[in-house]
Design an enzyme around this catalytic site. Structure first.
Site, mmCIF file in Angstrom:
data_model
loop_
_atom_site.group_PDB
_atom_site.id
_atom_site.type_symbol
_atom_site.label_atom_id
_atom_site.label_comp_id
_atom_site.label_asym_id
_atom_site.label_seq_id
_atom_site.Cartn_x
_atom_site.Cartn_y
_atom_site.Cartn_z
ATOM 1 N N ALA A 49 0.828 -1.215 0.000
ATOM 2 C CA ALA A 49 0.000 0.000 0.000
ATOM 3 C C ALA A 49 0.859 1.260 0.000
ATOM 4 O O ALA A 49 0.455 2.300 -0.525
ATOM 5 C CB ALA A 49 -0.916 -0.004 1.218
ATOM 6 N N THR A 50 2.040 1.155 0.570
ATOM 7 C CA THR A 50 2.936 2.321 0.548
ATOM 8 C C THR A 50 3.238 2.695 -0.897
ATOM 9 O O THR A 50 3.158 3.864 -1.284
ATOM 10 C CB THR A 50 4.243 2.024 1.308
ATOM 11 N N ASN B 296 -5.624 2.929 11.197
ATOM 12 C CA ASN B 296 -4.853 1.781 11.675
ATOM 13 C C ASN B 296 -4.653 1.769 13.187
ATOM 14 O O ASN B 296 -4.517 0.706 13.786
ATOM 15 C CB ASN B 296 -3.500 1.716 10.972
ATOM 16 N N SER C 178 -3.113 -3.862 0.881
ATOM 17 C CA SER C 178 -1.912 -4.697 1.056
ATOM 18 C C SER C 178 -2.319 -6.079 1.530
ATOM 19 O O SER C 178 -3.043 -6.207 2.517
ATOM 20 C CB SER C 178 -1.040 -4.095 2.161
ATOM 21 N N ALA C 179 -1.790 -7.124 0.892
ATOM 22 C CA ALA C 179 -2.225 -8.494 1.216
ATOM 23 C C ALA C 179 -1.913 -8.897 2.651
ATOM 24 O O ALA C 179 -2.681 -9.624 3.280
ATOM 25 C CB ALA C 179 -1.560 -9.477 0.247
ATOM 26 N N HIS C 180 -0.782 -8.378 3.179
ATOM 27 C CA HIS C 180 -0.365 -8.888 4.503
ATOM 28 C C HIS C 180 -1.238 -8.356 5.629
ATOM 29 O O HIS C 180 -1.067 -8.752 6.789
ATOM 30 C CB HIS C 180 1.108 -8.568 4.757
ATOM 31 N N THR D 274 8.523 -7.447 -13.136
ATOM 32 C CA THR D 274 7.958 -8.792 -13.280
ATOM 33 C C THR D 274 6.926 -9.067 -12.183
ATOM 34 O O THR D 274 7.156 -8.770 -11.015
ATOM 35 C CB THR D 274 9.085 -9.849 -13.213
ATOM 36 N N CYS E 194 7.692 6.556 18.355
ATOM 37 C CA CYS E 194 8.795 6.716 19.299
ATOM 38 C C CYS E 194 9.967 7.351 18.551
ATOM 39 O O CYS E 194 10.382 6.863 17.533
ATOM 40 C CB CYS E 194 9.188 5.340 19.821
HETATM 41 C C1 LIG Z 1 -3.779 2.581 6.792
HETATM 42 C C2 LIG Z 1 -2.441 2.057 6.329
HETATM 43 N N1 LIG Z 1 -1.968 2.439 5.116
HETATM 44 C C3 LIG Z 1 -0.782 1.981 4.647
HETATM 45 C C4 LIG Z 1 -0.010 1.125 5.416
HETATM 46 C C5 LIG Z 1 1.315 0.632 4.836
HETATM 47 O O1 LIG Z 1 1.136 -0.700 4.419
HETATM 48 P P1 LIG Z 1 2.391 -1.453 3.768
HETATM 49 O O2 LIG Z 1 2.814 -0.615 2.618
HETATM 50 O O3 LIG Z 1 1.865 -2.797 3.363
HETATM 51 O O4 LIG Z 1 3.418 -1.519 4.855
HETATM 52 C C6 LIG Z 1 -0.454 0.707 6.678
HETATM 53 C C7 LIG Z 1 0.403 -0.207 7.546
HETATM 54 N N2 LIG Z 1 0.152 0.019 8.930
HETATM 55 C C8 LIG Z 1 0.939 -0.416 9.932
HETATM 56 C C9 LIG Z 1 2.130 -1.031 9.834
HETATM 57 O O5 LIG Z 1 2.546 -1.283 11.129
HETATM 58 N N3 LIG Z 1 1.617 -0.822 12.032
HETATM 59 C C10 LIG Z 1 0.605 -0.291 11.309
HETATM 60 O O6 LIG Z 1 -0.421 0.196 11.786
HETATM 61 C C11 LIG Z 1 -1.701 1.171 7.143
HETATM 62 O O7 LIG Z 1 -2.201 0.784 8.335
#
Ligand SMILES: Cc1ncc(COP(=O)(O)O)c(CNc2co[nH]c2=O)c1O
Length: 387
Positions: free
Chosen positions: A73-74, A155, A203-205, A241, A328
């Site tokens: 998602a980043t 989140n 994001s899948a994870h 790829t 932090c």
């Molecule tokens: C709302 C939201 N957007 C984007 C991301 C980024 O996702 P990634 O690109 O797959 O890493 C996160 C990850 N959030 C968190 C990652 O660790 N603690 C969290 O709350 C998220 O919670």
């Protein structure tokens, strides 16, 4: 051996074993590059096609829309926000983006990058319930506004934002809408047939798929320049790829996530509420966000007299994984932006602890967590100089 309890699912989740099994064949058996014209490449394409169908169905996308497979998602959020700069903002007088103070840093920092390149960005502050309302968005839109970016669910707190109402405001005002749906998929219904957004990221994870694969939805007919150039993959929207195993896994994961929505909103919610009710039995404990306005798995609690980091440490010593809302930075802990935004005083703003459950969380794990957390609160408050 101490039993480990994982309650940080908003950070990342375990890969569902059924999802892991779908990945297996693509490492040593069907390992071809799907763009190759020979048999090795051609044989993997039907599996990618099936995964795309699962993803389209999983978010209610229309056939004419695009879903771009990327790494996370980043990447997707950067692609939308930076892409907007090159596509629209750079050449027209529309030089304004509206987002919120709740967004994940990958949205905030992308916007800050654009500010350094002449774009005006409004960061809407949440109200005392931690919410961004459609009225806030409408009041912030000007004739220079090109894009609104509001997350579907937060989140830290799990607070669900009124994306359907916000999408109606954006449509009326002729402004594009992007929503970061990372914390919504698998927890609430995301149906783009019902809620019209222009761009959506996931994001899948975060829904029991593997790390390193994500998706970017682009509504029919919208053009967004790629972030990564130099390949015809994804119709030129994203060079590189294709992660075949990850894409197949993400398709399976979203299918399972949607099939588990009832379980998530009944059973996972029940366990989350059980933990929440137990913690609220302690004096001076505040839960952020109205329960019915939160994703079913998330609890963001502020415990007066207990630093968030200290609580996390105590839990970790007992094998329990949770996280804090306060970023932090070196010695001084920054106060949690969300607690500050809802008006928590400075002391309270350092006490955020986030618990995020999943469909794999058990009643026994919650019972153990309640016992350990209550003992930690008592111990840490006895050590506190301010409580
Ligand atoms: C709302 C939201 N957007 C984007 C991301 C980024 O996702 P990634 O690109 O797959 O890493 C996160 C990850 N959030 C968190 C990652 O660790 N603690 C969290 O709350 C998220 O919670």
């Amino acid at each position: 051996i101490m039993e480990r309890i994982y309650l940080d699912n908003n950070a990342t989740t375990i890969v569902d074993p059924a999802v892991r099994d779908t990945m297996e064949p693509f490492y040593c058996h069907m390992y071809g590059n799907p763009n190759s014209l020979h048999l090795f490449g051609i044989e993997v394409r039907p599996y990618l096609h099936q995964a795309m169908e699962q993803l389209y169905s999983g978010i209610g996308a229309s056939d004419a829309d695009d879903i771009i497979i990327n790494s996370c998602a980043t990447e997707g959020n950067n692609t939308v926000i930076l892409g907007f700069y090159f596509n629209l903002l750079k050449d027209t007088r529309k030089k304004h983006i509206i987002t919120t103070q709740l967004e994940h840093p990958c949205v905030r920092e992308s916007c800050r990058f654009l500010e350094r390149h002449g774009v005006k960005v409004t960061y809407l502050a949440p109200d005392r319930d931690g919410l961004i309302t459609a009225k806030m968005v409408k009041d912030a839109i000007t004739d220079q506004t090109a894009l609104v970016s509001v997350m579907w669910a937060n989140n830290e707190t799990g607070i669900i934002l009124p994306i359907e109402e916000i999408s109606k405001v954006c449509k009326e005002q002729g402004v594009y809408l992007h929503s970061d749906a990372v914390q919504a998929i698998g927890k609430v219904k995301v149906d783009l047939q019902k809620v019209r957004v222009d761009f959506l990221t996931f994001s899948a994870h975060k829904f029991h798929g593997p790390k390193g694969v994500g998706g970017l939805y682009i509504r029919d007919g919208l053009n967004l320049p790629p972030l990564l150039h130099g390949g015809e993959q994804m119709g030129g929207h994203r060079a590189g790829t294709v992660n075949v195993a990850g894409t197949v896994a993400m398709g399976k994961a979203i299918e399972l996530a949607n099939a588990s929505l009832d379980f998530e909103n009944r059973e996972v919610r029940r366990l989350r509420d059980k933990l929440e009710d137990a913690l609220l039995k302690n004096a001076d404990v505040l839960v952020v966000g109205k329960r019915e306005l939160r994703t079913p798995n998330t609890l963001y609690v502020s415990i007066r007299g207990v630093e968030g980091e200290s609580m996390i440490w105590d839990l970790n010593q007992n094998g329990i994984a949770a996280s804090t809302g306060s970023a932090c930075a070196s010695e001084s802990l920054e106060a949690s932006p969300i607690l500050t935004a809802i008006g928590a005083d400075r002391e309270l703003a350092h006490t955020g602890v986030r618990f995020s459950l999943s469909r794999f969380t058990t009643e026994k794990e919650i019972d153990i967590t309640i016992e350990v957390a209550n003992k930690a609160i008592e111990r840490l408050r006895q050590l506190s100089t301010s409580y």
